[in-house]
Design an enzyme around this catalytic site. Structure first.
Site, short mmCIF file in Angstrom:
data_model
loop_
_atom_site.label_atom_id
_atom_site.label_comp_id
_atom_site.label_asym_id
_atom_site.label_seq_id
_atom_site.Cartn_x
_atom_site.Cartn_y
_atom_site.Cartn_z
N SER A 148 0.85 -1.19 0.00
CA SER A 148 0.00 0.00 0.00
C SER A 148 0.89 1.24 0.00
O SER A 148 2.02 1.20 0.49
CB SER A 148 -0.89 0.02 1.24
OG SER A 148 -1.59 1.25 1.35
N TYR A 161 -1.62 -0.26 10.28
CA TYR A 161 -1.78 -0.67 8.88
C TYR A 161 -0.55 -0.26 8.07
O TYR A 161 -0.04 -1.05 7.26
CB TYR A 161 -3.03 -0.03 8.30
CG TYR A 161 -3.29 -0.37 6.85
CD1 TYR A 161 -3.66 -1.66 6.48
CD2 TYR A 161 -3.15 0.59 5.85
CE1 TYR A 161 -3.90 -1.99 5.16
CE2 TYR A 161 -3.39 0.27 4.52
CZ TYR A 161 -3.76 -1.02 4.19
OH TYR A 161 -3.98 -1.34 2.86
#
Length: 268
Positions: A148, A161
């Site tokens: 990501s 995350y």
């Protein structure tokens, strides 16, 4: 793997974790359009079964359903054994299983953190390890891991995350070096916000996608880019372009980068 400009995946076995939704599902449809034989993996058997029927109509090739909880090592071992029973090899593995949670460091439930790293990091690592062993025997293959932009650019309410995805990116970097002598490619996929149901869990406000609409990626477009990379020595897929550029500039001027992030990136 793909010698011609007119790409085809006919005869290629593509295994996808997180195939029941999001990026994994979008890639399953796109790979099916290219004629791939698919191994579809996720926790929901019902969703996988429905998807397998759709992609089989598109590809004219088999699509195998393999239920698995990527957060469990034992479940991964069982899934790999099932894959070996159903197909004689895996040519391409896409590790797309994962989830996020947009909370502050202090507010995030610790069980959520544990589950996040079990699925997004350890699951990706262990699945890569197991399938890489099969690919090494064949001296052939491609592993693609979904990271990501969060693993490259820090933003508030994404500490765990971001840490998980940074781990996936660096793991992919080392795996690429170790598997290169065996003719196996490794690619990390680092998207910004993608318009999928990922945010149904991650974003408790329900407004994040609206706030970052200018940077949002269509999953179908991303899937085309990912499938086009199959079998090619692509190190990373970074999107959208503006965030890819920002990720390169941030380490060069982190103090300024932090100010910009707090001004424009604090949208959760």
């Amino acid at each position: 793997m793909l010698a011609n400009e007119a790409q085809t995946l006919t005869g290629q076995v593509v295994a996808i974790t997180g195939a029941s939704s999001g990026i994994g599902q979008a890639v399953a449809y796109e790979a099916a359009r290219q004629g791939a034989t698919l191994v579809l993996m996720a926790r929901s058997t019902d969703k996988l079964t429905a998807l397998s029927q759709d992609v089989t109509l598109l590809s004219g090739a088999p699509a195998y359903v393999v239920p698995v909880d990527v957060g469990s090592r034992e479940a991964i071992d069982t899934a790999v054994a099932t894959i070996q029973e159903k197909v004689d090899r895996v040519d391409i593995l896409l590790n797309a299983a994962g989830f996020g949670d947009f909370e502050t460091v202090l507010d995030t439930d610790w069980e959520t953190v544990r589950r996040l790293f079990s699925v997004d990091v350890l699951g990706t690592m262990y699945f890569s390890r197991r399938i890489a062993s099969m690919m090494i025997d064949a001296h052939y293959g491609h592993i693609l891991n979904v990271g990501s932009m969060a693993g490259k650019l820090p933003t508030p309410k994404s500490a765990y995350y971001s840490a998980a995805k940074a781990a996936v990116i660096q793991f992919s970097n080392v795996l690429r070096l170790e598997l290169k002598p065996f003719g196996i490619n490794v690619t990390s996929i680092n998207p910004g916000p993608v318009a999928t149901n990922f945010f149904n869990i991650a974003d408790k406000t329900g407004h994040y996608l609206d706030n970052v609409a200018a940077f949002t990626i269509d999953p179908g477009d991303l899937a085309k880019t990912i499938v086009h990379a199959f079998g090619r020595p692509v190190r990373e897929i970074n999107a959208p372009t503006i965030m890819a550029i920002a990720s390169k500039l941030y380490p060069l001027a982190p103090t300024i980068g932090d100010r910009i992030v707090m001004l424009f990136g604090n949208q959760k």
